[in-house]
Design a protein around this motif. Structure first.
Motif, short mmCIF file in Angstrom:
data_model
loop_
_atom_site.label_atom_id
_atom_site.label_comp_id
_atom_site.label_asym_id
_atom_site.label_seq_id
_atom_site.Cartn_x
_atom_site.Cartn_y
_atom_site.Cartn_z
N GLN A 9 0.03 -0.81 0.06
CA GLN A 9 -0.04 -0.06 0.12
C GLN A 9 0.44 1.32 0.19
O GLN A 9 1.39 1.32 0.54
CB GLN A 9 -0.84 -0.02 1.45
CG GLN A 9 -1.61 0.96 1.36
CD GLN A 9 -3.31 1.06 2.19
OE1 GLN A 9 -2.76 -0.10 3.13
NE2 GLN A 9 -4.17 1.75 2.90
N ASN A 10 0.53 2.07 -0.86
CA ASN A 10 0.72 3.43 -0.93
C ASN A 10 2.53 3.53 -1.58
O ASN A 10 3.20 4.10 -1.19
CB ASN A 10 0.77 4.76 0.24
CG ASN A 10 -0.61 4.46 0.84
OD1 ASN A 10 -1.23 4.86 -0.10
ND2 ASN A 10 -0.34 4.46 2.19
N GLU A 14 6.26 -4.37 -4.76
CA GLU A 14 5.11 -5.74 -3.80
C GLU A 14 5.69 -6.95 -3.64
O GLU A 14 6.83 -7.48 -2.62
CB GLU A 14 5.21 -6.59 -5.71
CG GLU A 14 3.92 -5.57 -6.38
CD GLU A 14 3.22 -6.20 -8.38
OE1 GLU A 14 2.93 -5.23 -8.62
OE2 GLU A 14 4.68 -6.77 -8.58
N GLU A 36 -2.29 -4.80 3.63
CA GLU A 36 -1.73 -4.08 2.41
C GLU A 36 -3.06 -4.20 1.59
O GLU A 36 -3.25 -3.91 0.59
CB GLU A 36 -0.72 -5.13 1.52
CG GLU A 36 0.23 -5.64 1.91
CD GLU A 36 1.46 -3.94 2.69
OE1 GLU A 36 0.82 -2.76 1.67
OE2 GLU A 36 1.75 -3.96 3.05
N GLN A 37 -3.94 -4.35 2.18
CA GLN A 37 -5.29 -4.15 1.27
C GLN A 37 -5.85 -4.43 0.05
O GLN A 37 -5.83 -4.05 -0.84
CB GLN A 37 -6.16 -2.75 1.49
CG GLN A 37 -6.50 -1.73 3.62
CD GLN A 37 -6.56 -1.06 2.47
OE1 GLN A 37 -7.04 -0.32 1.86
NE2 GLN A 37 -6.62 -0.27 3.77
#
Length: 1125
Positions: A9-10, A14, A36-37
């Motif tokens: 996230q942001n 990866e 990490e949604q």
């Protein structure tokens, strides 16, 4: 190496996750996904990978977290991935419910799956994948119709939806609509040719169900081309090979099953077929292992049913009927109806039949018949069950159907053996219920199809060959078919004839079974052919030679006869299969009282087969019948040397020891017989019960406690026999005797009545004891009339009125009922049958004594009764005196002092009878005188009554005669008047009438009225005089009547002469010519008026003088009035 990348996230970084290296703990992955949604499709990919690796718990954990409320709230705009996760969870729980064996857990899994699918539907109710999942769930639950509706919703929106097409195909296959299922599978394959092998497998199964075996085989081979290790295709091809029933194909089929087992050892279908193969090879341990594995790995009902069936068959073949029955029952529970798999019903029926549960067995065999209505074996089993249940008509119907079915098979060229066996089974089943029908079945069974017509008229009637007798027809047909009549069959026919009392036919059957060899030379002693003369003389000498008692022992063991025959060159042969026929022939000769010839046959059996125990026992029975107990015991000991545990020999020995009053030995022998059969021989138990009963009722040393103990033990033993064989009449009779001894007469009477009815309904059972016992109970209850009737019926039915013991029972009943005359007659009959029985003579003396005493005690007795009493007392004294003079009184159990007491009492009664006789004679004389006096008085009264009746009859007759004479005279007068008027002319008649009217006027009428009145008074006074003087002479009465009649007739003549025309007019005989008279009508009218007025004056004057007028005068007045009119 497959990997997935989780974006940070942001950031542009990866997180790389290798799918083959997923952590064991799914929490780490879940933390990354949450932090990490990550997109929901990554959650689904990782969960699916866990599932492929067999990590079901991690799979469930990730998906449940992905469907939590927090995730739903965060990913509210993502619809498809959320639905996919929920559908995956629903499919997972559907699978768990499908493979779960426990019903409760299965239902819980299905509930969870339903909840997830419903949640997915709330997100989007039109999502096809959700409806496909619901359809799979409903199909797993067995709700085929709703599953069909779910798949139809998807196909209505997209007719090419592959999952929906495959699901609908499964639904149609479950419905049995194999054509529709096949079309759906084909459509799916057309839409997506790269479908997995399961689609072609479904096509092959549909072809198989439709009977298209070659196309099915092609489909299965196509599956194997795509996947050579497809277990389902291998199993299906193996089944196709096995169903061809060819040795090579069966071998190929078993090889495919073995290969499938090697690829996947948990395929239940292959395990079942392998277990079936090893069952026929006798390797039962492999059968049990394979079926237990199959049961552990499958939840499919029909497959489990086959597994249980294989396991049950294994135990059944080993004789473990309890376990076999349990597994058969488990197999039946796994199927919904017999049409699916009928074999476990048949096996369960067999086991239940073996265990004696006839009702349950009947129910299972009937279910087999629902599927195969003409199955011969099932019909035979039903026939046997119906016989056991006493339903003979249904048994006959079942066996006839079996015979009819097998006869059709025989006519199709399938052989006669099954039909013959059916007839023989019918005969065996009918032996105990209908000997005649059994005999017919045995005879027909020689060649049934040729001698029976069961199909034309539909009633199953047996029809012999035209022009040929029953036995001759069977023999001729067997000769035509080159068949030999079995010895066993002929023996059974002879036994049935024997039991029916048809001794000649039985002898014929036994001789036919034995053949025309030396055996018949022993039997037909009348045949004296020259070549047979030597051995015939030997046999005749052995049969007819007289011998003493000591020599009889050696005779029954003598085998010299047969040695001499062999020395004379005569072969003494006895094939082993003819022993039973020869033995039965000996029993027949015993029944015909040819015991010597029977003993020769028994010795012949022992000569060739010394270990044949039954021959020893029959020789012992012959010796026992001749009252040679010692010889009988020796022969039984010879039998026990051959078999020391022979129950029949031990029981017979116990009976003889009991007869010899050797109680201790008898009891030990009976126990030995019982132990020899492990307590299973009901007759041994029955004998022990009899021993205890006899021990309880022994006349000497009777102790109440010991008697009660023996009776209770006897009751226990009889009850035990009845529990083993509830139809044992002898045990029931013994139990009734014990109850009667205990005073329970009502219960014992009911029991005796049931035994009597059962014994009367069988021609093979003769039980006079139960009749006697029932009569004893009636006697004990005081029902003497019923007891007398029962004793008399027993005497007539069983003993031809010749048994002195039953006559003694009958006499005692008459004695207690105070029927002295019948008691005396019964005892005299018994004495006539047994003259040496002193007990009967003593009882007769007591009966005569009691009869005489009761007669003398009467308040009113006749001279004949008193004289008869004197005669009976003299007979009683004579009987007691004979008994007193006997030298062996103690041997017969009599007390000399007691007899002398009876004699003294009878003599005392004789002295008293003289006084009673004189008083009776005086009273009788007085009665005679009174009777004579009454007779004379009655006679005089009768004479007077008859005289009075005669006088009244005479008076009545005279009155009737007088009236008749008057009527006749009147008729004569009328006839004379008619004649006179016919002979005279009309003119003279009118002239005479005018002259009479001018001269006399009305004076003549007055004189006639006075004369009539006077005659009436005279007649009335004369009748009154006759009635008051009843004793006057009859002739005077007749004279007066005659004179009166003359005067009346004279007056009548005068009246007629005075006015004949008026009389004719009154009688309706007036001359018609008078109307044509020349006299003027006016003058005639005037004269008539004048005459009428004068008649009226005279009548009024006469009525004033006397109220009554004579009948004659009244008649004349009427005539005149009619003339005037």
């Amino acid at each position: 190496m497959a990997c997935v990348y989780i974006p940070v996230q942001n950031s542009e970084e990866e997180v790389r996750v290798a799918l083959d290296q997923l952590p064991r703990d799914a929490t780490d992955i879940l933390d990354i996904l949450k932090a990490e949604q990550a997109p929901l499709d990554l959650w689904l990919i990782i969960a699916r990978e866990y599932f492929k690796q067999g990590k079901n718990e991690q799979f469930r954990q990730i998906l449940e977290e992905g469907s939590s409320p927090e995730i739903d709230e965060y990913y509210a705009d993502v619809r498809y991935e959320r639905i996919a996760i929920l559908n995956a969870l629903g499919a997972y729980y559907s699978y768990l419910g499908k493979i779960e064996t426990k019903q409760r857990e299965k239902e819980e899994h299905f509930i969870m799956a339903t909840q997830y699918y419903n949640k997915a539907s709330r997100i989007d109710m039109h999502e096809p994948s959700t409806w496909v999942g619901k359809g799979q769930l409903l199909l797993a639950k067995g709700d085929v119709e709703q599953a069909f509706a779910a798949f139809k919703i998807v196909l209505d929106g997209d007719r090419d939806n592959i999952p929906a097409l495959l699901g609908q195909a499964c639904v149609q296959f479950s419905r049995g609509r194999y054509v529709e299922s096949l079309d759906l599978y084909k459509r799916a394959l057309q839409v997506y040719p790269r479908c997995p092998g399961a689609v072609r497998l479904g096509i092959g199964l549909c072809r198989y169900k439709l009977g298209q075996y070659e196309k099915a085989k092609q489909a299965f081979h196509r599956v194997l081309q795509a996947n050579p290790e497809n277990v389902e295709a291998l199993v299906a091809l193996g089944i196709l090979d096995l169903h061809r029933n060819d040795a090579a194909d069966i071998r190929k089929g078993m090889e495919k099953m073995q290969r499938a087992f090697e690829i996947y050892p948990y395929c239940a279908t292959s395990l079942n077929y392998l277990a079936n193969h090893f069952f026929f090879t006798g390797q039962h341990f492999l059968v049990e292992q394979l079926t237990e594995t199959a049961l552990a790995v499958t939840n499919h009902g029909p497959t489990k049913s086959h597994s249980y069936y294989n396991l049950a068959r294994s135990y059944h073949s080993k004789g473990d009927y309890e376990k076999a029955g349990l597994y058969y029952m488990a197999s039946v529970k796994e199927i919904n109806k017999p049409q699916e798999f009928v074999l476990p019903y048949y096996g369960l029926g067999q086991v239940q039949l073996k265990l004696g549960d006839f009702r349950s067995s009947l129910s299972n065999f009937e279910k087999v018949l629902e599927v195969y209505p003409e199955n011969c074996e099932t019909l035979k089993a039903l026939g046997h069950i119906y016989v056991q249940l006493g339903e003979t008509e249904k048994a006959l119907e079942s066996l006839k159907k079996s015979i009819k079915s097998e006869s059709r098979d025989a006519q199709l060229g399938l052989g006669w053996l099954c039909t013959i066996e059916a007839f023989l089974d019918l005969g065996e089943l009918l032996i105990s219920t209908d000997a005649g029908a059994a005999l017919d079945a045995f005879k027909t069974g020689w060649l049934p199809v040729a001698t029976v017509d069961l199909g034309e008229n539909g009633d199953g009637a047996m029809a012999p060959v035209p022009g040929v007798g029953g036995d001759a027809a069977a023999r001729s047909l067997l000769k035509q078919g080159h068949e030999e009549v079995p010895v066993e069959l002929l023996n059974n026919i002879g036994v049935l004839h024997f039991e029916r009392g048809e001794f000649e036919l039985a002898e014929k059957a036994f001789k036919e079974a034995l053949g025309d060899d030396i055996l018949l030379k022993f039997i037909d002693s009348e045949a004296q052919r020259p070549t047979d003369k030597a051995h015939h003389d030997s046999i005749k000498e052995a049969v007819h030679t007289a011998m003493d008692a000591s020599a009889s022992v050696e005779k029954y063991k003598d085998m010299q006869l047969f040695h001499r025959l062999e020395e004379d060159g005569v072969a003494v042969e006895l094939p082993w299969n003819k022993i039973s026929a020869l033995f039965n022939l000996g029993r027949l000769l015993e029944q015909l009282h040819k015991t010597e010839m029977a003993s020769i046959l028994y010795r012949l059996i022992l000569f060739k087969y010394p270990e044949y125990v039954d021959a020893y026992l029959r020789l012992a029975a012959i010796a026992k019948a001749r009252n040679n107990v010692q010889l009988s015991i020796q022969l039984i000991h010879d039998a026990l040397k051959v078999d020391d545990k022979c129950p029949n020999a031990l029981l017979m020995l116990g009976d003889l020891e009991l007869k010899n009053d050797d109680w201790v030995k008898a009891k030990d022998t009976f126990r030995a017989a019982k132990d020899a059969t492990d307590g299973k021989d009901s007759y041994a138990t029955l004998c022990l019960g009899n021993w205890n009963y006899f021990a309880a009722v022994r006349s000497e040393k009777r102790a109440p406690k010991l008697e009660a103990t023996h009776l209770e033990k006897a009751k226990e033993l009889y009850t035990k026999v009845l529990l083993q064989h509830n139809a044992n009449l002898y045990a029931a009779n013994g139990a009734g005797v014990v109850l009667a001894e205990k005073g329970q007469f009502d219960v014992s009477k009911d029991l005796f009545t049931q035994v009597q009815e059962a014994a009367s309904g069988s021609v093979f059972v003769q039980m006079p004891d139960v009749w006697i016992n029932l009569a004893h109970v009636h006697f004990a209850q005081g029902n003497f009339a019923l007891a007398v009737k029962m004793y008399q019926n027993c005497l007539r039915k069983f003993y031809y009125n010749t048994d002195n013991q039953v006559l003694l029972y009958l006499a005692r009943t008459h004695y207690e009922a105070e029927q002295w005359e019948e008691c005396k007659k019964t005892l005299l009959r018994a004495i006539h049958l047994a003259p040496s029985n002193y007990t009967l003579r003593f009882d007769a003396g007591v009966a005569l004594q009691k009869f005489s005493a009761s007669t003398l005690q009467k308040t009113k007795r006749t001279v004949a009764e008193v004289r008869s009493t004197v005669v009976e007392l003299k007979n009683a004294v004579r009987l007691f005196s004979q008994l007193s003079a006997a030298s062996n009184l103690q041997f017969h159990g009599f007390d000399e002092k007691k007899i002398e007491t009876h004699v003294g009492y009878c003599k005392h009664l004789l002295e008293a009878a003289k006084v009673h006789c004189e008083a009776a004679e005086r009273e009788d004389q007085q009665n005679k005188q009174r009777i004579e006096l009454n007779r004379q008085v009655n006679m005089a009264e009768e004479i007077r009554r008859k005289a009075e009746e005669q006088r009244k009859v005479q008076l009545e007759r005279r009155k009737q005669e007088d009236e008749l004479k008057q009527v006749m005279q009147r008729e004569e007068h009328l006839e004379r008047i008619k004649e006179q008027w016919k002979s005279s002319t009309p003119g003279s008649k009118r002239k005479d009438r005018l002259q009479t009217e001018d001269e006399d006027g009305g004076n003549g009428d007055k004189r006639r009225r006075k004369g009539g009145k006077r005659r009436k008074r005279e007649k009335k006074s004369r009748y009154e005089t006759e009635e008051t003087a009843g004793g006057d002479d009859h002739e005077e009465m007749e004279d007066e009547d005659a004179s009166m009649t003359y005067r009346e007739s004279y007056d009548h003549d005068d009246q007629v002469d005075d006015n004949p025309q008026d009389l004719l007019a009154a009688a309706g005989l007036e001359d018609s010519d008078a109307e044509d008279d020349t006299v003027a009508p006016s003058s005639i009218t005037n004269r008539r008026r004048r005459q009428l007025s004068e008649s009226d004056d005279d009548d009024n004057e006469h009525l004033q003088r006397q109220p009554e007028s004579s009948p004659a005068r009244e008649n004349s007045v009427d005539m005149q009035e009619s003339d005037g009119d």
